[in-house]
Scaffold this active site. Structure first.
Site, mmCIF file in Angstrom:
data_model
loop_
_atom_site.group_PDB
_atom_site.id
_atom_site.type_symbol
_atom_site.label_atom_id
_atom_site.label_comp_id
_atom_site.label_asym_id
_atom_site.label_seq_id
_atom_site.Cartn_x
_atom_site.Cartn_y
_atom_site.Cartn_z
ATOM 1 N N ASP A 108 -79.918 74.360 94.769
ATOM 2 C CA ASP A 108 -81.040 73.123 95.595
ATOM 3 C C ASP A 108 -81.451 72.489 94.490
ATOM 4 O O ASP A 108 -80.579 71.588 93.686
ATOM 5 C CB ASP A 108 -82.112 74.176 96.316
ATOM 6 N N HIS A 290 -78.575 77.553 103.843
ATOM 7 C CA HIS A 290 -79.145 76.822 102.656
ATOM 8 C C HIS A 290 -79.301 77.922 101.437
ATOM 9 O O HIS A 290 -78.817 77.526 100.416
ATOM 10 C CB HIS A 290 -80.445 76.157 102.792
#
Length: 314
Positions: A108, A290
């Site tokens: 991320d 994610h």
């Protein structure tokens, strides 16, 4: 902070004008440093499944809570969170341990930092492993301006920049609810609600999907942000256009060997131009969302260790 007892105890390292809370595994004198960089809204604890596997493979694993997170320093100036400062912290960490270079792993926002670090300090990066966020082409328009034009004012990157303090206050008031609703997997496909997504998550009473982690692990993240608040970590977003300027003179092509790990159900899009900017990249797709290394820890570990072994053999 309620970190489980089987997670390494931190040390505090003074680097680049701040103090970083650093967790380690493996032997320092074994060499082979690998630095793991967390994302938002996370913590070094997000690498809890990777640290022992990498240490067992002979790596010196170094996992900082980066500036603005955990018990690391939280400077007050927004510009203290630009890519020069974030990269400088990691380079100073290398210097502190006496390493010329290292393998850097990012997830991320941590991946964004690793890409930028490699552009600014190519001689200090040996190999790259990034999860979720591919290399971002600089383009002709500053990133926030570009996102505003494409996605509108309510896109959270834009909102964080154009309405400073608004989201911070909502997230600070609803820390547990926000993080509980954020760390989910197997999410149903539903149309987005009007308004800013992160504020919606912080106010939503019924979470979607399934939890990524158990309650005791979630408590580590919640207790951390209850202490720091969210402003210092959101300030990373508030430097995106500044970062766009700071990277203007950097050569845009990364030559280091790289591994890109995508989650097939991640909302972050895969890059169609990755090979143009990272020609020595291998790509792996995992069946997850994610939070790749927390959703699929064993698969992530196997992918990373297999790739590292292949690199050492070549």
């Amino acid at each position: 902070m309620s970190i489980p007892t089987d997670f390494p105890k931190p040390t505090f390292v003074s680097v680049n004008g701040v103090e970083l809370e650093v967790f380690e595994a493996g032997q320092e004198n074994a060499g082979n440093p690998i630095i793991l960089c967390h994302g938002w809204p996370e913590h070094a604890f997000s690498w809890r499944y990777q640290m022992p596997a990498l240490a067992a493979a002979g790596y010196h694993v170094i996992v900082p809570n980066q500036r603005g997170y955990g018990n690391s320093s939280c400077p007050s100036e927004v510009t203290d969170y630009d890519i020069e400062h974030l990269s400088g912290d990691l380079i100073a960490l290398l210097d502190c341990y006496g390493y010329e270079d290292a393998t850097f792993v990012g997830h991320d926002w941590g991946a964004m930092v690793v890409w930028g670090l490699t552009l600014l300090y190519p001689d200090r990066v040996k190999k790259i492993i990034n999860l979720s966020l591919p290399y971002q082409e600089r383009g002709d328009m500053p990133w926030i301006e570009f996102m505003e034009e494409i996605f509108g004012d309510d896109f959270y990157f834009v909102h964080f920049n154009r309405q400073p303090g608004v989201a911070d206050a909502v997230l600070d008031k609803n820390t547990f609810r926000f993080l509980r609703n954020m760390f989910r997997k197997n999410m149903p496909l539903v149309p987005p609600e009007p308004g800013m997504m992160m504020i919606n998550l912080a106010k939503a009473k019924a979470p979607l999907g399934e939890p990524v982690m158990n309650d005791s692990d979630l408590a580590v993240f919640v207790s951390s942000f209850e202490v720091t608040g969210f402003t210092s970590s959101i300030n990373w977003y508030r430097n995106l256009d500044r970062n766009w300027l700071l990277l203007a003179e950097a050569h845009p092509v990364i030559q280091q060997p790289a591994l890109m790990i995508y989650g097939d159900r991640d909302m972050i899009a895969k890059s169609e131009k990755l090979l143009d900017f990272v020609p020595n990249v291998d790509v792996i797709n995992l069946d997850c969302g994610h939070w790749i290394q927390q959703e699929k820890p064993e698969e992530t570990n196997r992918a990373i260790l297999k790739w590292l072994k292949q690199q050492e053999a070549s």
